[in-house]
Motif scaffolding. Structure first.
Motif, PDB file in Angstrom:
ATOM      1  N   LYS A  45       0.841  -1.196   0.000  1.00  0.00           N
ATOM      2  CA  LYS A  45       0.000   0.000   0.000  1.00  0.00           C
ATOM      3  C   LYS A  45       0.883   1.256   0.000  1.00  0.00           C
ATOM      4  O   LYS A  45       1.833   1.363   0.769  1.00  0.00           O
ATOM      5  CB  LYS A  45      -0.911  -0.013   1.227  1.00  0.00           C
ATOM      6  N   THR A  46       0.541   2.177  -0.863  1.00  0.00           N
ATOM      7  CA  THR A  46       1.297   3.424  -0.965  1.00  0.00           C
ATOM      8  C   THR A  46       1.023   4.289   0.265  1.00  0.00           C
ATOM      9  O   THR A  46      -0.109   4.424   0.705  1.00  0.00           O
ATOM     10  CB  THR A  46       0.895   4.183  -2.243  1.00  0.00           C
ATOM     11  N   LYS A  47       2.079   4.873   0.791  1.00  0.00           N
ATOM     12  CA  LYS A  47       1.951   5.712   1.991  1.00  0.00           C
ATOM     13  C   LYS A  47       1.022   6.892   1.715  1.00  0.00           C
ATOM     14  O   LYS A  47       1.062   7.486   0.628  1.00  0.00           O
ATOM     15  CB  LYS A  47       3.317   6.237   2.422  1.00  0.00           C
ATOM     16  N   ALA A  48       0.250   7.250   2.729  1.00  0.00           N
ATOM     17  CA  ALA A  48      -0.704   8.359   2.604  1.00  0.00           C
ATOM     18  C   ALA A  48       0.007   9.661   2.237  1.00  0.00           C
ATOM     19  O   ALA A  48      -0.524  10.468   1.474  1.00  0.00           O
ATOM     20  CB  ALA A  48      -1.492   8.518   3.903  1.00  0.00           C
ATOM     21  N   GLU A  49       1.206   9.871   2.738  1.00  0.00           N
ATOM     22  CA  GLU A  49       1.936  11.115   2.440  1.00  0.00           C
ATOM     23  C   GLU A  49       2.304  11.194   0.956  1.00  0.00           C
ATOM     24  O   GLU A  49       2.319  12.274   0.377  1.00  0.00           O
ATOM     25  CB  GLU A  49       3.177  11.258   3.323  1.00  0.00           C
ATOM     26  N   ILE A  50       2.578  10.046   0.331  1.00  0.00           N
ATOM     27  CA  ILE A  50       2.895  10.039  -1.099  1.00  0.00           C
ATOM     28  C   ILE A  50       1.641  10.349  -1.909  1.00  0.00           C
ATOM     29  O   ILE A  50       1.684  11.147  -2.851  1.00  0.00           O
ATOM     30  CB  ILE A  50       3.532   8.698  -1.523  1.00  0.00           C
ATOM     31  N   VAL A  51       0.526   9.737  -1.530  1.00  0.00           N
ATOM     32  CA  VAL A  51      -0.737  10.000  -2.232  1.00  0.00           C
ATOM     33  C   VAL A  51      -1.101  11.485  -2.095  1.00  0.00           C
ATOM     34  O   VAL A  51      -1.507  12.124  -3.068  1.00  0.00           O
ATOM     35  CB  VAL A  51      -1.878   9.100  -1.703  1.00  0.00           C
ATOM     36  N   ALA A  52      -0.921  12.047  -0.905  1.00  0.00           N
ATOM     37  CA  ALA A  52      -1.218  13.471  -0.686  1.00  0.00           C
ATOM     38  C   ALA A  52      -0.310  14.358  -1.537  1.00  0.00           C
ATOM     39  O   ALA A  52      -0.757  15.368  -2.095  1.00  0.00           O
ATOM     40  CB  ALA A  52      -1.074  13.818   0.798  1.00  0.00           C
ATOM     41  N   GLU A  53       0.958  13.979  -1.667  1.00  0.00           N
ATOM     42  CA  GLU A  53       1.900  14.764  -2.473  1.00  0.00           C
ATOM     43  C   GLU A  53       1.538  14.678  -3.955  1.00  0.00           C
ATOM     44  O   GLU A  53       1.608  15.664  -4.678  1.00  0.00           O
ATOM     45  CB  GLU A  53       3.337  14.285  -2.232  1.00  0.00           C
ATOM     46  N   ILE A  54       1.125  13.497  -4.416  1.00  0.00           N
ATOM     47  CA  ILE A  54       0.681  13.346  -5.805  1.00  0.00           C
ATOM     48  C   ILE A  54      -0.518  14.252  -6.052  1.00  0.00           C
ATOM     49  O   ILE A  54      -0.565  14.974  -7.056  1.00  0.00           O
ATOM     50  CB  ILE A  54       0.331  11.864  -6.117  1.00  0.00           C
ATOM     51  N   ALA A  67       5.868  12.228 -11.462  1.00  0.00           N
ATOM     52  CA  ALA A  67       6.837  11.146 -11.261  1.00  0.00           C
ATOM     53  C   ALA A  67       8.248  11.715 -11.111  1.00  0.00           C
ATOM     54  O   ALA A  67       8.995  11.311 -10.200  1.00  0.00           O
ATOM     55  CB  ALA A  67       6.768  10.160 -12.421  1.00  0.00           C
ATOM     56  N   ALA A  68       8.611  12.650 -11.972  1.00  0.00           N
ATOM     57  CA  ALA A  68       9.945  13.253 -11.910  1.00  0.00           C
ATOM     58  C   ALA A  68      10.169  13.980 -10.585  1.00  0.00           C
ATOM     59  O   ALA A  68      11.249  13.881  -9.987  1.00  0.00           O
ATOM     60  CB  ALA A  68      10.144  14.207 -13.089  1.00  0.00           C
ATOM     61  N   GLU A  69       9.153  14.709 -10.112  1.00  0.00           N
ATOM     62  CA  GLU A  69       9.262  15.435  -8.836  1.00  0.00           C
ATOM     63  C   GLU A  69       9.476  14.464  -7.670  1.00  0.00           C
ATOM     64  O   GLU A  69      10.310  14.701  -6.799  1.00  0.00           O
ATOM     65  CB  GLU A  69       8.006  16.267  -8.576  1.00  0.00           C
ATOM     66  N   LEU A  70       8.699  13.373  -7.644  1.00  0.00           N
ATOM     67  CA  LEU A  70       8.833  12.392  -6.555  1.00  0.00           C
ATOM     68  C   LEU A  70      10.194  11.709  -6.611  1.00  0.00           C
ATOM     69  O   LEU A  70      10.825  11.485  -5.575  1.00  0.00           O
ATOM     70  CB  LEU A  70       7.709  11.354  -6.624  1.00  0.00           C
ATOM     71  N   ASN A  71      10.659  11.391  -7.816  1.00  0.00           N
ATOM     72  CA  ASN A  71      11.978  10.766  -7.966  1.00  0.00           C
ATOM     73  C   ASN A  71      13.088  11.713  -7.533  1.00  0.00           C
ATOM     74  O   ASN A  71      14.080  11.298  -6.934  1.00  0.00           O
ATOM     75  CB  ASN A  71      12.194  10.299  -9.405  1.00  0.00           C
ATOM     76  N   ARG A  76      10.240   6.438  -3.408  1.00  0.00           N
ATOM     77  CA  ARG A  76      10.084   5.226  -4.200  1.00  0.00           C
ATOM     78  C   ARG A  76       8.649   4.709  -4.053  1.00  0.00           C
ATOM     79  O   ARG A  76       7.972   5.009  -3.079  1.00  0.00           O
ATOM     80  CB  ARG A  76      11.046   4.138  -3.723  1.00  0.00           C
ATOM     81  N   SER A  77       8.239   3.919  -5.036  1.00  0.00           N
ATOM     82  CA  SER A  77       6.904   3.319  -4.974  1.00  0.00           C
ATOM     83  C   SER A  77       6.872   2.257  -3.880  1.00  0.00           C
ATOM     84  O   SER A  77       7.913   1.887  -3.329  1.00  0.00           O
ATOM     85  CB  SER A  77       6.548   2.697  -6.320  1.00  0.00           C
ATOM     86  N   SER A  78       5.693   1.723  -3.609  1.00  0.00           N
ATOM     87  CA  SER A  78       5.571   0.703  -2.555  1.00  0.00           C
ATOM     88  C   SER A  78       6.321  -0.575  -2.917  1.00  0.00           C
ATOM     89  O   SER A  78       6.639  -1.375  -2.051  1.00  0.00           O
ATOM     90  CB  SER A  78       4.095   0.398  -2.292  1.00  0.00           C
ATOM     91  N   ILE A  88       2.131   6.661 -11.600  1.00  0.00           N
ATOM     92  CA  ILE A  88       1.322   7.803 -11.151  1.00  0.00           C
ATOM     93  C   ILE A  88      -0.110   7.650 -11.643  1.00  0.00           C
ATOM     94  O   ILE A  88      -1.066   7.869 -10.897  1.00  0.00           O
ATOM     95  CB  ILE A  88       1.928   9.147 -11.613  1.00  0.00           C
ATOM     96  N   TYR A  89      -0.275   7.255 -12.898  1.00  0.00           N
ATOM     97  CA  TYR A  89      -1.622   7.031 -13.451  1.00  0.00           C
ATOM     98  C   TYR A  89      -2.376   5.990 -12.615  1.00  0.00           C
ATOM     99  O   TYR A  89      -3.534   6.191 -12.254  1.00  0.00           O
ATOM    100  CB  TYR A  89      -1.528   6.586 -14.909  1.00  0.00           C
ATOM    101  N   GLN A  90      -1.723   4.868 -12.305  1.00  0.00           N
ATOM    102  CA  GLN A  90      -2.368   3.814 -11.522  1.00  0.00           C
ATOM    103  C   GLN A  90      -2.732   4.300 -10.120  1.00  0.00           C
ATOM    104  O   GLN A  90      -3.829   4.016  -9.628  1.00  0.00           O
ATOM    105  CB  GLN A  90      -1.463   2.587 -11.434  1.00  0.00           C
ATOM    106  N   LEU A  91      -1.832   5.035  -9.481  1.00  0.00           N
ATOM    107  CA  LEU A  91      -2.123   5.562  -8.144  1.00  0.00           C
ATOM    108  C   LEU A  91      -3.242   6.597  -8.198  1.00  0.00           C
ATOM    109  O   LEU A  91      -4.130   6.616  -7.344  1.00  0.00           O
ATOM    110  CB  LEU A  91      -0.864   6.168  -7.521  1.00  0.00           C
ATOM    111  N   ARG A  92      -3.199   7.463  -9.213  1.00  0.00           N
ATOM    112  CA  ARG A  92      -4.222   8.502  -9.359  1.00  0.00           C
ATOM    113  C   ARG A  92      -5.598   7.873  -9.531  1.00  0.00           C
ATOM    114  O   ARG A  92      -6.554   8.260  -8.875  1.00  0.00           O
ATOM    115  CB  ARG A  92      -3.872   9.404 -10.537  1.00  0.00           C
TER     116      ARG A  92
END
Length: 171
Positions: A45-54, A67-71, A76-78, A88-92
């Motif tokens: 499961k992706t961390k809530a903070e990553i989802v919030a940042e996306i 994706a570039a900003e997070l990298n 990193r992904s889960s 990013i598309y899949q998480l979105r």
């Protein structure tokens, strides 16, 4: 070997705990309790903070830019992979986050077919007028597709004047 020392082993599982009760041949007993291990889905499961940042970055970035900003931040992904446009598309979509297009449309941005009649030109020329600085467009994706701010009266007038003068020059 275990049969020589063990009389009985009982496993019990409830919502949060696995309990093992061991009875030895000599009469002694031992009870062990362990928490239920997380499922594969919970581990990935992706961390809530990553989802919030996306979600925050989608206000100003395309999926590949997110994706570039997070990298760049070293996130990193889960599954411990660098982020990609596809991740990013899949998480979105999985977290039901509004896309870049949906966010801009909600703010009143228009596509080229909607802007063209407002400025008296063809949809294929809308991007030309953006490049000339008369229309404000925001890039949606890696395909160089844009949505446009509704043009103000001044921009409409300038485009119509330039279109007329170009048409009279070619006659």
């Amino acid at each position: 070997m275990a049969r020589l020392i063990l009389e009985d082993v009982t496993l019990k599982r409830d919502q949060t705990l696995i309990t093992v009760q061991v009875r030895f041949k000599g009469g002694a007993t031992k009870v062990l309790s362990l928490p239920i291990p997380p499922t594969v889905g919970e581990l990935r499961k992706t961390k809530a903070e990553i989802v919030a940042e996306i979600d925050r970055l989608l206000e100003r970035c395309t999926d590949s830019e997110v994706a570039a900003e997070l990298n760049k931040k070293g996130w990193r992904s889960s599954t411990n992979q660098p982020f990609s446009r596809w991740i990013i598309y899949q998480l979105r979509t999985g977290h039901k986050l509004a896309s870049r297009t949906e966010r801009l449309r909600a703010r009143g941005f228009l596509n080229a077919r909607e802007v063209a009649p407002l400025v008296g030109t063809k949809p294929l020329l809308v991007d030309y007028w953006r490049q000339q600085g008369l229309l404000e467009g925001i890039r949606l994706n890696d395909k160089n597709e844009y949505l446009y701010q509704p043009p103000d009266a001044n921009a409409i007038q300038q485009i119509k004047q330039r279109t007329r003068s170009e048409n009279t020059n070619h006659s």
